[in-house]
Scaffold this motif. Structure first.
Motif, PDB file in Angstrom:
ATOM      1  N   LEU A  25      32.158  19.061  16.465  1.00 37.98           N
ATOM      2  CA  LEU A  25      31.502  19.066  15.156  1.00 37.98           C
ATOM      3  C   LEU A  25      31.243  17.645  14.653  1.00 37.98           C
ATOM      4  O   LEU A  25      30.177  17.371  14.097  1.00 37.98           O
ATOM      5  N   LEU A  28      28.356  16.245  16.590  1.00 38.41           N
ATOM      6  CA  LEU A  28      27.108  16.858  16.124  1.00 38.41           C
ATOM      7  C   LEU A  28      26.644  16.229  14.820  1.00 38.41           C
ATOM      8  O   LEU A  28      25.468  15.874  14.675  1.00 38.41           O
ATOM      9  N   GLY A  29      27.551  16.077  13.876  1.00 42.60           N
ATOM     10  CA  GLY A  29      27.183  15.508  12.582  1.00 42.60           C
ATOM     11  C   GLY A  29      26.742  14.057  12.675  1.00 42.60           C
ATOM     12  O   GLY A  29      25.717  13.666  12.103  1.00 42.60           O
ATOM     13  N   THR A  52      26.314  20.034  10.326  1.00 48.58           N
ATOM     14  CA  THR A  52      27.706  20.334  10.658  1.00 48.58           C
ATOM     15  C   THR A  52      28.200  21.553   9.895  1.00 48.58           C
ATOM     16  O   THR A  52      28.889  22.411  10.457  1.00 48.58           O
TER      17      THR A  52
END
Length: 80
Positions: A25, A28-29, A52
């Motif tokens: 996560l 991804l963010g 996210t």
């Protein structure tokens, strides 16, 4: 006299799963934020955070189901 921790392998497995989930996560963010910045979009950090949040919303329940299944199918200290 040392005592044997019965739930240690299960706790280690669950902790590893959760840590991997959090790292994905975060990647991804941060990746989305940097991509938005490179594309010249306004508010890149907000875009990364929204991405996210969407991923957490979509994958949080399946993660919890998986962890619950692992915890209920493996007896304490068993299945090593």
């Amino acid at each position: 006299m040392p005592t044997r921790q019965e739930g240690a392998p299960l706790a280690r497995h669950s902790a590893t799963t959760i840590a991997g989930y959090v790292l994905v996560l975060v990647a991804l963010g941060v990746g989305t934020g940097f991509a938005a910045e490179a594309a010249g979009l306004a508010w890149p950090a907000t875009i990364g955070a929204i991405t996210t949040a969407g991923a957490m919303t979509a994958t949080g329940l399946p993660l919890m189901r998986y962890l619950r299944r692992v915890m209920t199918t493996r007896p304490l200290g068993g299945g090593r």
